[in-house]
Design a protein around this motif. Sequence first.
Motif, mmCIF file in Angstrom:
data_model
loop_
_atom_site.group_PDB
_atom_site.id
_atom_site.type_symbol
_atom_site.label_atom_id
_atom_site.label_comp_id
_atom_site.label_asym_id
_atom_site.label_seq_id
_atom_site.Cartn_x
_atom_site.Cartn_y
_atom_site.Cartn_z
ATOM 1 N N MET A 1 3.516 8.893 -15.321
ATOM 2 C CA MET A 1 4.008 9.420 -16.461
ATOM 3 C C MET A 1 5.467 9.068 -16.572
ATOM 4 O O MET A 1 6.310 9.176 -15.456
ATOM 5 N N THR A 2 6.016 8.862 -17.778
ATOM 6 C CA THR A 2 7.581 8.605 -17.905
ATOM 7 C C THR A 2 8.092 9.753 -18.704
ATOM 8 O O THR A 2 7.937 10.219 -19.521
ATOM 9 N N ILE A 3 9.209 10.100 -17.968
ATOM 10 C CA ILE A 3 9.844 11.327 -18.712
ATOM 11 C C ILE A 3 11.245 10.919 -19.533
ATOM 12 O O ILE A 3 12.040 10.064 -18.810
ATOM 13 N N ARG A 4 11.241 11.268 -20.704
ATOM 14 C CA ARG A 4 12.357 11.134 -21.305
ATOM 15 C C ARG A 4 13.639 11.711 -21.306
ATOM 16 O O ARG A 4 13.547 13.073 -21.484
ATOM 17 N N LEU A 5 14.762 11.334 -20.668
ATOM 18 C CA LEU A 5 15.670 12.116 -20.046
ATOM 19 C C LEU A 5 17.130 11.721 -20.585
ATOM 20 O O LEU A 5 17.462 10.517 -21.070
ATOM 21 N N LEU A 6 17.716 13.016 -21.134
ATOM 22 C CA LEU A 6 19.167 12.725 -21.664
ATOM 23 C C LEU A 6 20.042 13.206 -20.543
ATOM 24 O O LEU A 6 20.026 14.298 -20.373
ATOM 25 N N LEU A 7 21.175 12.597 -20.294
ATOM 26 C CA LEU A 7 22.262 12.683 -19.385
ATOM 27 C C LEU A 7 23.419 13.033 -20.072
ATOM 28 O O LEU A 7 23.895 11.986 -20.724
ATOM 29 N N ALA A 8 24.121 13.994 -20.278
ATOM 30 C CA ALA A 8 25.494 14.127 -21.042
ATOM 31 C C ALA A 8 26.603 14.973 -20.163
ATOM 32 O O ALA A 8 26.302 16.001 -19.989
ATOM 33 N N ASP A 9 27.670 13.825 -20.027
ATOM 34 C CA ASP A 9 28.675 14.658 -19.178
ATOM 35 C C ASP A 9 29.943 13.774 -19.204
ATOM 36 O O ASP A 9 29.654 12.678 -19.566
ATOM 37 N N GLY A 10 31.157 14.397 -19.416
ATOM 38 C CA GLY A 10 32.282 13.507 -19.515
ATOM 39 C C GLY A 10 32.631 12.688 -18.497
ATOM 40 O O GLY A 10 33.666 12.161 -18.589
ATOM 41 N N THR B 1 10.692 8.494 -5.992
ATOM 42 C CA THR B 1 9.570 8.197 -6.036
ATOM 43 C C THR B 1 8.362 9.267 -6.697
ATOM 44 O O THR B 1 7.456 8.950 -6.884
ATOM 45 N N VAL B 2 9.015 10.309 -7.185
ATOM 46 C CA VAL B 2 8.190 11.497 -7.614
ATOM 47 C C VAL B 2 7.919 11.061 -8.999
ATOM 48 O O VAL B 2 6.558 11.460 -9.457
ATOM 49 N N THR B 3 8.697 10.655 -9.710
ATOM 50 C CA THR B 3 8.672 10.317 -11.254
ATOM 51 C C THR B 3 9.216 9.229 -11.746
ATOM 52 O O THR B 3 10.309 8.911 -11.190
ATOM 53 N N THR B 4 9.124 8.850 -12.882
ATOM 54 C CA THR B 4 9.829 7.559 -13.513
ATOM 55 C C THR B 4 10.459 8.229 -14.734
ATOM 56 O O THR B 4 9.938 8.865 -15.571
ATOM 57 N N CYS B 5 11.699 7.833 -14.881
ATOM 58 C CA CYS B 5 12.644 8.345 -16.179
ATOM 59 C C CYS B 5 13.230 7.222 -17.086
ATOM 60 O O CYS B 5 13.412 6.212 -16.410
ATOM 61 N N LEU C 1 20.101 14.130 -29.538
ATOM 62 C CA LEU C 1 19.340 15.086 -29.612
ATOM 63 C C LEU C 1 18.291 15.273 -30.884
ATOM 64 O O LEU C 1 17.519 15.800 -31.180
ATOM 65 N N LYS C 2 19.593 15.129 -32.019
ATOM 66 C CA LYS C 2 19.052 15.116 -33.258
ATOM 67 C C LYS C 2 18.105 13.926 -33.803
ATOM 68 O O LYS C 2 17.384 14.045 -34.641
ATOM 69 N N THR C 3 18.364 12.888 -33.128
ATOM 70 C CA THR C 3 17.584 11.628 -33.617
ATOM 71 C C THR C 3 16.708 11.088 -32.720
ATOM 72 O O THR C 3 15.850 10.158 -33.246
ATOM 73 N N LYS C 4 16.743 11.432 -31.523
ATOM 74 C CA LYS C 4 15.678 10.854 -30.457
ATOM 75 C C LYS C 4 14.798 12.058 -29.746
ATOM 76 O O LYS C 4 15.509 13.446 -29.861
ATOM 77 N N SER C 5 13.724 11.976 -29.202
ATOM 78 C CA SER C 5 13.031 12.776 -28.581
ATOM 79 C C SER C 5 13.047 12.847 -27.198
ATOM 80 O O SER C 5 12.970 11.807 -26.622
ATOM 81 N N PHE C 6 13.485 13.819 -26.547
ATOM 82 C CA PHE C 6 13.654 14.033 -25.122
ATOM 83 C C PHE C 6 12.771 15.148 -24.517
ATOM 84 O O PHE C 6 12.569 16.168 -25.032
#
Length: 305
Positions: free
Chosen positions: A1-10, A26-30, A45-50
């Motif tokens: 299972m691949t998790i779609r992830l967004l990281l947002a930080d300054g 090794t628990v998951t693939t991101c 977040l408005k244009t992509k699915s996470f």
Amino acid sequence: MTIRLLLADGDPRFIERLTSILTVSTVTTCKIVSRTSAAEASAALKTKSFDVALLSYDIVTDDHFELFDFYGPTANRTAIIVLSDYPRKDWAFAALQKGAVDFIVKNRIDSFDLVKAIAYAMFRKCKEFELRISALRDPLTGIGNRNLFDEQAQTLLNQAKRGQERAAVLFMDVDGLKAINDTHGHALGDRLLNQVATRIVGQMRESDVVARIGGDEFVALLMHVNASNSISMIERKLNRAVVQTPYQINGIDIRIDISCGSAIYPDDSREISDLLQIADKRMYEKKSRKKARPPHHPVLYWSKS
């Protein structure tokens, strides 16, 4: 299972640290997308699915981060985890009030806690989504209910407005359901309604919305309506599909009729409440004309097969 992830930080170094932790896990693939500003995070977040979005507290409280305030994370399936430099209870409470699933202090993050937080956030968001969907579905027919129709109809009318297109609202009522319930029981009437809903949905396109809003009442919102006369064609086609072929339930052939009224956006109104009211009124006008028919033109009968 691949998790779609967004990281947002300054802080790009913090993003690099989280990316490193998740990459070696090794628990998951991101599949990771990173952003460093509120405007960029909001646009992503408005244009992509996470599946999950890890957002710094500074970003979600920034004026340029519109999505969190105007839509909220419950508007989609993205689980929001808010990150902060400080363990402030008021910040954590504010983030959770806005719909975040979790609040994590940055300098306390390790590999185990991060993976656990993501897994918990996805599980909770999935359950929340399932509950929300069940609350928006008619339990008898499985199609949308009034709440889902109101929610989706406004979104579709906004799309029609942007595209300068016409849309149509249909208000439908099953004629004679009370007589069927009185004669054959409500269980048979419920099965009949289920089959009616299936036939109505079968005449709609994927872009249309159909809902059951009352005992024998259905509504639909049709997109991309090119001309007013096409609505008459749609009504006739819908009437043929629902009326012509008898319904076979418990060895009984049942024929019913359906009354349908329509209203056009933006010709009749630009408000969904007005469009429903106009379509409802036109539907009852047609129903009244049917009741004025001579007795030798019945609209409903049933017989043993």
